[in-house]
Design an enzyme around this catalytic site. Structure first.
Site, PDB file in Angstrom:
ATOM      1  N   GLU A  13       0.825  -1.219   0.000  1.00  0.00           N
ATOM      2  CA  GLU A  13       0.000   0.000   0.000  1.00  0.00           C
ATOM      3  C   GLU A  13       0.858   1.268   0.000  1.00  0.00           C
ATOM      4  O   GLU A  13       0.388   2.335   0.380  1.00  0.00           O
ATOM      5  CB  GLU A  13      -0.927  -0.017   1.207  1.00  0.00           C
ATOM      6  CG  GLU A  13      -1.904  -1.171   1.205  1.00  0.00           C
ATOM      7  CD  GLU A  13      -2.759  -1.225   2.451  1.00  0.00           C
ATOM      8  OE1 GLU A  13      -3.721  -0.453   2.547  1.00  0.00           O
ATOM      9  OE2 GLU A  13      -2.454  -2.031   3.338  1.00  0.00           O
ATOM     10  N   SER A 147      -6.255  -3.205   1.748  1.00  0.00           N
ATOM     11  CA  SER A 147      -6.612  -2.740   0.397  1.00  0.00           C
ATOM     12  C   SER A 147      -6.958  -3.873  -0.560  1.00  0.00           C
ATOM     13  O   SER A 147      -6.723  -3.775  -1.759  1.00  0.00           O
ATOM     14  CB  SER A 147      -5.484  -1.890  -0.192  1.00  0.00           C
ATOM     15  OG  SER A 147      -5.362  -0.688   0.517  1.00  0.00           O
ATOM     16  N   TYR A 217      -8.713   3.269  -5.222  1.00  0.00           N
ATOM     17  CA  TYR A 217      -7.686   4.295  -5.403  1.00  0.00           C
ATOM     18  C   TYR A 217      -7.583   4.922  -6.790  1.00  0.00           C
ATOM     19  O   TYR A 217      -6.933   5.938  -6.945  1.00  0.00           O
ATOM     20  CB  TYR A 217      -6.319   3.718  -4.990  1.00  0.00           C
ATOM     21  CG  TYR A 217      -6.346   3.199  -3.575  1.00  0.00           C
ATOM     22  CD1 TYR A 217      -6.666   4.036  -2.518  1.00  0.00           C
ATOM     23  CD2 TYR A 217      -6.073   1.865  -3.299  1.00  0.00           C
ATOM     24  CE1 TYR A 217      -6.702   3.567  -1.225  1.00  0.00           C
ATOM     25  CE2 TYR A 217      -6.106   1.382  -2.001  1.00  0.00           C
ATOM     26  CZ  TYR A 217      -6.421   2.234  -0.962  1.00  0.00           C
ATOM     27  OH  TYR A 217      -6.460   1.764   0.319  1.00  0.00           O
ATOM     28  N   ARG A 256     -11.647   3.137  11.070  1.00  0.00           N
ATOM     29  CA  ARG A 256     -12.769   3.057  10.139  1.00  0.00           C
ATOM     30  C   ARG A 256     -13.178   1.599  10.043  1.00  0.00           C
ATOM     31  O   ARG A 256     -12.334   0.723   9.850  1.00  0.00           O
ATOM     32  CB  ARG A 256     -12.357   3.595   8.761  1.00  0.00           C
ATOM     33  CG  ARG A 256     -13.532   4.068   7.908  1.00  0.00           C
ATOM     34  CD  ARG A 256     -13.143   4.238   6.450  1.00  0.00           C
ATOM     35  NE  ARG A 256     -12.931   2.933   5.835  1.00  0.00           N
ATOM     36  CZ  ARG A 256     -11.852   2.625   5.104  1.00  0.00           C
ATOM     37  NH1 ARG A 256     -10.879   3.498   4.919  1.00  0.00           N
ATOM     38  NH2 ARG A 256     -11.737   1.412   4.581  1.00  0.00           N
ATOM     39  N   ASP A 258     -15.425  -1.448   8.367  1.00  0.00           N
ATOM     40  CA  ASP A 258     -16.068  -1.821   7.101  1.00  0.00           C
ATOM     41  C   ASP A 258     -17.110  -2.923   7.304  1.00  0.00           C
ATOM     42  O   ASP A 258     -16.864  -3.881   8.064  1.00  0.00           O
ATOM     43  CB  ASP A 258     -15.025  -2.316   6.096  1.00  0.00           C
ATOM     44  CG  ASP A 258     -13.988  -1.253   5.748  1.00  0.00           C
ATOM     45  OD1 ASP A 258     -14.264  -0.057   5.980  1.00  0.00           O
ATOM     46  OD2 ASP A 258     -12.908  -1.617   5.254  1.00  0.00           O
ATOM     47  N   GLU A 271     -13.861  -5.685   8.707  1.00  0.00           N
ATOM     48  CA  GLU A 271     -12.612  -5.415   9.422  1.00  0.00           C
ATOM     49  C   GLU A 271     -12.613  -4.004   9.999  1.00  0.00           C
ATOM     50  O   GLU A 271     -13.418  -3.162   9.627  1.00  0.00           O
ATOM     51  CB  GLU A 271     -11.407  -5.591   8.491  1.00  0.00           C
ATOM     52  CG  GLU A 271     -11.377  -4.630   7.325  1.00  0.00           C
ATOM     53  CD  GLU A 271     -10.160  -4.848   6.429  1.00  0.00           C
ATOM     54  OE1 GLU A 271      -9.109  -5.269   6.921  1.00  0.00           O
ATOM     55  OE2 GLU A 271     -10.275  -4.581   5.215  1.00  0.00           O
ATOM     56  N   ASN A 273     -10.055  -0.808  10.336  1.00  0.00           N
ATOM     57  CA  ASN A 273      -8.828  -0.198   9.805  1.00  0.00           C
ATOM     58  C   ASN A 273      -8.321   0.811  10.828  1.00  0.00           C
ATOM     59  O   ASN A 273      -8.965   1.851  11.035  1.00  0.00           O
ATOM     60  CB  ASN A 273      -9.124   0.525   8.491  1.00  0.00           C
ATOM     61  CG  ASN A 273      -9.719  -0.402   7.445  1.00  0.00           C
ATOM     62  OD1 ASN A 273      -9.006  -1.112   6.767  1.00  0.00           O
ATOM     63  ND2 ASN A 273     -11.033  -0.402   7.333  1.00  0.00           N
ATOM     64  N   GLY A 277      -7.092   5.179   5.012  1.00  0.00           N
ATOM     65  CA  GLY A 277      -6.596   6.177   4.062  1.00  0.00           C
ATOM     66  C   GLY A 277      -6.994   7.578   4.488  1.00  0.00           C
ATOM     67  O   GLY A 277      -8.142   7.813   4.870  1.00  0.00           O
TER      68      GLY A 277
END
Length: 311
Positions: A13, A147, A217, A256, A258, A271, A273, A277
């Site tokens: 990443e 990612s 991305y 964050r 998900d 998951e 994070n 990002g």
């Protein structure tokens, strides 16, 4: 303050982290801080050993950034940093372990099984076990990677061997889980430990079959709907699950979380994070903007929450 921003790194990443670091550095400068940018490489530990700063802002993603290792080094050097500590970072990065914690605490998860690759004589044995335990479609991915790198959605049994090979190239442990179709959403969480709140829910509509690396991305790879068009009841449930997941792992400052909302309108957690990002157009700042928090103000809030002492 004097703040060092660690970005770049050596994980898959790296490119995303370069963009995250650039955004954070500019935001900190806009807020009047003295900033040192460090494109971090684990082989150059001396970059940090003699570092004299008030705070480190970790803008790394993936291995050596999000997995607790850099946090452990900074702890030993007694340098305060933004974000989660060693244990919570490592737990969040270990998908199999974090899923066990979520399931034990009644946060719905997808049925899954992890396989330690080097414990098997050859990968065909893993493939046979997977075939016996899962029916297509299912997901094969590295246990510790971000990612969606190394992830395959297996739609036919003939894909199993290749999927295992791809996942095992990134990790010694692979995770196989049932495929959950539905709406992809994510929930940012921010706040002092024990007093966290969830920001507006974001729905992600990828242009490809699922929210893969390119969808995340590449320009135009996905559409973000903030706040997500879900019922008030489901919004509250998602936000509660997100804060609960953040707290169960012992995360600090921000994360964050998900989810997939399945066909029965049940949120399935994917998951947490711990270092999501943070480019100015990333999901987290998108959500913060809806509640009137600019990108610069958001970064400054993370800094404020990290002082004077990490919990």
């Amino acid at each position: 303050m004097k703040v060092a921003v660690l970005y770049g790194g050596v994980s898959g990443e790296r490119e995303v982290s370069l963009s995250t670091g650039k955004g954070i550095i500019q935001a900190l400068k806009n807020k009047g801080h003295e900033v040192i940018g460090i494109d971090f490489d684990p082989s150059k530990i001396e970059q940090l050993i003699h570092l004299k700063v008030d705070l480190v802002f970790i803008g790394l993603h993936g291995r050596f950034g999000e997995d607790g290792r850099i946090q452990g080094l900074l702890d030993m050097l007694d340098i305060p940093y933004v974000g989660s500590g060693v244990l919570s970072s490592a737990l969040a990065m270990d998908k199999a372990k974090s899923k066990q914690i979520f399931a034990t605490n009644d946060i719905p998860t997808a049925l899954s099984q992890s396989y330690q690759v080097n414990r098997y004589e050859n990968r065909s044995v893993i493939a046979a076990e997977v075939k016996a335990s899962f029916t297509t479609p299912f997901v094969v991915k590295p246990n510790q990677e971000g990612s969606t790198l190394g992830l395959t959605i297996v739609k036919e049994e003939s894909q199993i061997d290749k999927a295992i090979e791809i996942a095992a190239a990134s990790d010694t442990v692979i995770l196989v889980e049932e495929y959950v179709g539905g709406r992809e959403v994510t929930v940012p969480v921010v706040g002092k430990q024990g007093e966290e709140t969830a920001l507006p829910v974001i729905e992600i509509i990828p242009k490809s079959d699922y929210y893969d690396f390119d969808s995340k991305y590449k320009p135009g790879g996905s559409e973000h709907i903030v706040p997500a068009k879900v019922s008030d009841e489901l919004t509250e449930q998602l936000q509660n699950y997100a804060v609960q997941a953040h707290q169960l792992l012992g995360c600090s400052v921000y994360s964050r979380v998900d989810f997939i909302i399945n066909e029965n309108n049940i949120p399935i957690i994917l998951e947490v994070n711990t270092l999501p990002g943070m480019t100015p157009t990333s999901l987290f700042p998108d959500s913060a903007q809806v509640v009137g928090l600019s990108y610069d103000d958001l970064v400054e809030q993370f800094v404020t929450l990290s002082l004077p002492n990490k919990s």
